[in-house]
Design a protein around this motif. Structure first.
Motif, PDB file in Angstrom:
ATOM      1  N   GLN A 255      60.320 -57.415  55.187  1.00 49.06           N
ATOM      2  CA  GLN A 255      59.273 -58.402  55.452  1.00 49.06           C
ATOM      3  C   GLN A 255      58.124 -57.774  56.223  1.00 49.06           C
ATOM      4  OE1 GLN A 255      59.026 -61.631  54.240  1.00 49.06           O
ATOM      5  NE2 GLN A 255      56.959 -61.262  54.988  1.00 49.06           N
ATOM      6  N   TRP A 256      58.469 -56.929  57.166  1.00 54.42           N
ATOM      7  CA  TRP A 256      57.433 -56.259  57.962  1.00 54.42           C
ATOM      8  C   TRP A 256      56.556 -55.387  57.070  1.00 54.42           C
ATOM      9  CZ3 TRP A 256      55.678 -51.460  59.325  1.00 54.42           C
ATOM     10  CH2 TRP A 256      54.874 -51.402  60.457  1.00 54.42           C
ATOM     11  N   MET A 257      57.204 -54.629  56.176  1.00 56.49           N
ATOM     12  CA  MET A 257      56.453 -53.776  55.263  1.00 56.49           C
ATOM     13  C   MET A 257      55.604 -54.616  54.310  1.00 56.49           C
ATOM     14  SD  MET A 257      57.002 -50.482  55.687  1.00 56.49           S
ATOM     15  CE  MET A 257      56.963 -49.607  54.150  1.00 56.49           C
ATOM     16  N   ALA A 258      56.138 -55.734  53.856  1.00 54.11           N
ATOM     17  CA  ALA A 258      55.377 -56.614  52.965  1.00 54.11           C
ATOM     18  C   ALA A 258      54.131 -57.141  53.670  1.00 54.11           C
ATOM     19  CB  ALA A 258      56.255 -57.766  52.489  1.00 54.11           C
ATOM     20  N   ASP A 259      54.276 -57.489  54.948  1.00 55.29           N
ATOM     21  CA  ASP A 259      53.124 -57.963  55.721  1.00 55.29           C
ATOM     22  C   ASP A 259      52.079 -56.859  55.874  1.00 55.29           C
ATOM     23  OD1 ASP A 259      54.358 -60.407  55.992  1.00 55.29           O
ATOM     24  OD2 ASP A 259      55.086 -60.034  58.032  1.00 55.29           O
ATOM     25  N   GLN A 260      52.552 -55.646  56.166  1.00 55.15           N
ATOM     26  CA  GLN A 260      51.635 -54.512  56.289  1.00 55.15           C
ATOM     27  C   GLN A 260      50.954 -54.219  54.951  1.00 55.15           C
ATOM     28  OE1 GLN A 260      50.821 -52.382  58.992  1.00 55.15           O
ATOM     29  NE2 GLN A 260      51.679 -54.069  60.145  1.00 55.15           N
ATOM     30  N   ALA A 261      51.731 -54.277  53.876  1.00 54.32           N
ATOM     31  CA  ALA A 261      51.184 -54.017  52.538  1.00 54.32           C
ATOM     32  C   ALA A 261      50.106 -55.034  52.195  1.00 54.32           C
ATOM     33  CB  ALA A 261      52.304 -54.062  51.503  1.00 54.32           C
ATOM     34  N   LYS A 262      50.369 -56.287  52.509  1.00 55.51           N
ATOM     35  CA  LYS A 262      49.383 -57.338  52.230  1.00 55.51           C
ATOM     36  C   LYS A 262      48.102 -57.085  53.017  1.00 55.51           C
ATOM     37  CE  LYS A 262      48.627 -62.316  52.338  1.00 55.51           C
ATOM     38  NZ  LYS A 262      49.222 -63.646  52.509  1.00 55.51           N
ATOM     39  N   GLU A 263      48.252 -56.775  54.287  1.00 57.13           N
ATOM     40  CA  GLU A 263      47.077 -56.527  55.133  1.00 57.13           C
ATOM     41  C   GLU A 263      46.262 -55.350  54.604  1.00 57.13           C
ATOM     42  OE1 GLU A 263      47.023 -54.598  59.284  1.00 57.13           O
ATOM     43  OE2 GLU A 263      47.093 -56.745  59.672  1.00 57.13           O
ATOM     44  N   GLN A 264      46.944 -54.264  54.246  1.00 57.21           N
ATOM     45  CA  GLN A 264      46.250 -53.074  53.749  1.00 57.21           C
ATOM     46  C   GLN A 264      45.577 -53.344  52.399  1.00 57.21           C
ATOM     47  OE1 GLN A 264      45.734 -51.094  56.159  1.00 57.21           O
ATOM     48  NE2 GLN A 264      46.869 -49.260  55.651  1.00 57.21           N
TER      49      GLN A 264
END
Length: 204
Positions: free
Chosen positions: A75-84
């Motif tokens: 989930q953390w990576m998904a949030d970072q991916a979305k932001e990027q």
């Protein structure tokens, strides 16, 4: 009208309107704050084993050696991916393609990250980093995923502009994997833009 009367009239108007218009004094403060925010936001890497700046439902767990790590790395990576990804597209592009991004591309990126974490296993997953900032202009890079301890890049997420004859411009989202030395393009999905040329990446 005599010259002295004209000067007197101008002086009278100046005195009467004094204080009616006061320019905002926080302009310089806003500019300084924006500069500070840009410096803070321009990170090179964001390791999973450090506390995230993005709020999420999970929390931090601690390994047996005392290192803190994110309890829900996918989930953390998904949030970072979305932001990027949103940063990469920029407001001008993202506003137009937001629905397709939210419904197709971002969930698919999350699936790819999920697959990667399953392949790597729990012990290695907690040290993953979202590395590199998105490239502006016409560059393809959105972000890389790497092992924070060794800095080994494991996946590269890119977006390319395709001008298809008779159709117009499409954004081709894809990734490259460490498993084949980043040779293959693994398609995430395509998003249609328009027949007109899209603006550069990260355009406000």
């Amino acid at each position: 009208m005599k010259r002295w009367m004209r000067k007197g009239f101008v002086a009278l108007v100046a005195v009467m309107t004094l204080g009616m218009y006061v320019p905002s004094i926080d302009i310089d403060a806003k500019v300084a704050d924006q500069g500070k925010i840009e410096k803070e936001d321009s990170f090179k890497t964001t390791p999973l084993h450090l506390k995230s700046t993005i709020p999420y439902e999970g929390g931090l767990d601690y390994s047996s050696d005392g290192d803190a790590y994110v309890s829900d790395p996918v989930q953390w990576m998904a949030d970072q991916a979305k932001e990027q990804t949103i940063t990469k597209l920029g407001p001008k592009i993202y506003q137009k393609v937001e629905d397709e991004m939210e419904e197709v591309i971002l969930p698919r990126i999350e699936e790819v990250i999920q697959q990667l974490t399953v392949e790597l296993g729990e012990d290695r997953t907690r040290y993953l980093e979202v590395a590199e900032t998105p490239s502006a202009g016409y560059g393809e890079r959105i972000f890389n995923v790497q092992d924070g301890r060794t800095e080994e890049v494991l996946a590269k997420f890119h977006v390319r502009r395709d001008n298809r004859p008779g159709e117009g411009y499409w954004f081709n989202f894809h990734y490259h994997s460490y498993k084949d030395q980043f040779e293959e393009h693994y398609v995430i999905g395509d998003v249609y833009w328009d027949k007109n040329t899209p603006p550069k990446w990260m355009t406000s």
